[in-house]
Scaffold this active site. Sequence first.
Site, short mmCIF file in Angstrom:
data_model
loop_
_atom_site.label_atom_id
_atom_site.label_comp_id
_atom_site.label_asym_id
_atom_site.label_seq_id
_atom_site.Cartn_x
_atom_site.Cartn_y
_atom_site.Cartn_z
N SER A 295 3.85 3.02 5.14
CA SER A 295 5.41 2.85 5.38
C SER A 295 5.49 2.83 6.75
CB SER A 295 5.87 4.09 4.72
OG SER A 295 7.10 4.40 5.07
N LYS A 301 2.54 7.91 3.63
CA LYS A 301 2.73 7.06 2.25
C LYS A 301 1.55 5.90 2.28
CE LYS A 301 5.59 6.36 -0.10
NZ LYS A 301 7.03 5.88 -0.18
N GLU A 308 3.28 -4.20 -6.79
CA GLU A 308 4.67 -4.52 -6.99
C GLU A 308 5.21 -5.81 -6.67
OE1 GLU A 308 6.91 -0.69 -4.97
OE2 GLU A 308 5.34 -1.31 -3.87
#
Length: 493
Positions: A295, A301, A308
């Site tokens: 991130s 993260k 996705e």
Amino acid sequence: MRKPLIFPTFRRMGESHNRGKAWGGRFRQATDPAVERFSASIHFDRALARHDVRGSIAHARMLGRAGLISADDAEALVAGLRLVLEEIQADRFPFDPAAEDIHMNVEARLHELAGPVAGRLHTGRSRNDQVATDLLLFLRDAAGAVRRGIGELRGVLVEQGREHLDTILPGYTHLQRAQPVRLAHHWLAYVEMLGRDATRFADAAARFSLAPLGSGALAGSTLPLDREDTAAALGFEGPSRNSLDSVASRDAALEFLAAAAICMVNLSRLAEELVLWSSSEFGFVELSDAYSTGSSLMPQKKNPDVPELVRGKTGRVVGDLMALLVTMKGLPLAYNRDLQEDKEPLFDAVHTLRDCLEVLAGAVATLRVDVARMRAAAEDPMLLATDLAEILVREGVPFREAHEAVGRVVGHCVEKDLDLRSLSGEDLKAFHAAFPGSAAELLDLERSIEARSLTGGTARATVETALARAEEALGAESAVLDALDARDEETGR
Ligand code: ARG
């Protein structure tokens, strides 16, 4: 061995330097630059360049053999087209937006390279039967490439299955823990789904088999073309049977897109499970660093962007199918310029699907599985409640009655916060007299899994057989694809 497909760079073409060449002797006014930009397709149909030249070489040879042009002219055309092909393959073909589409680009370049003889190439041919032929050649290549990609992903899933034959996790229904299964069994479910996807592309390819060339603009030609000759030279089974159908139909592309959309929907489910399983809530798997991203804000993260995006791109490919379905709806026969709109969705779908297959194969191949965590989740004794009911069935109890009794046992454990396995034989008998022992004696995770040895079940030997079958099927599929490639090589791809 992956076949290169040339994909368009979706770049808006600027105004062309030699615009204003009206098409043919009928026109007195140059095309408006806006119309030229609006109707040009070269920025995407350049993906058909190799197929277009291949079709033209077959056509030129046929014209020579049929005596419609001299043998010398046929030879000069073929030699010139070979130079064009070299430029395309070396990525130095000077695509010119003024020449509208790939067909006119190739012909214009042939003029520059081979001289006035180029004017004979389009004898007995229209861009309508030409583009329909190009598209089928493209679809054939694309179907082969997609089948290879599917084969690679299936291969990786089977390898992961071999590695995780003895990894147990809960199987889910309604995303609630249901019954224990082997991880290999879970991966093999996708191997089956993707296997059907591959056969859908193979089935569709059976309908890419008749050559449109010789159908002309819509009604054939007055010239004595040899349609069998060009069809055979291009690896088709024969010439198409109706000239109107040949130039007006795009159901081959629709079928490919439908197969692509279904395949993407299947991929999106695998992708979604990777997203779920890699969350801290599940913690079943960890994507390798190479297949995840950080991130920009939160240093802790590790995001599953690859699955996705596969999930997200599924919408796009479904949209590609919808776009062409709606374009085709209600189109009168025969050719209409609307048909030029077949290409962008088709190219987008091929390109997206191949990318998704490739990155998912990489993500699955490099996946780290938390075997202990999966096992711990599968140890939940409630997952064996069905087994308890089936034990009663073996004792002669009607299934509905057994289900009801075990339901009461489960309710009791939940209410009293008891481990199901802690119930003694006496405890169980209070719920149904037919229980033949204590829960600890009756319920065992390994035994439960091993008992599921019906074909298609999750017992060790059953899954091993399934893995071996899948490996065999993958070998056969790859041999079929090699044979198809060899045939294409022969007909001078
Ligand atoms: N670029 C056109 C297409 O993709 C080729 C056929 C053009 N034919 C025509 N009559 N304008 O459909």
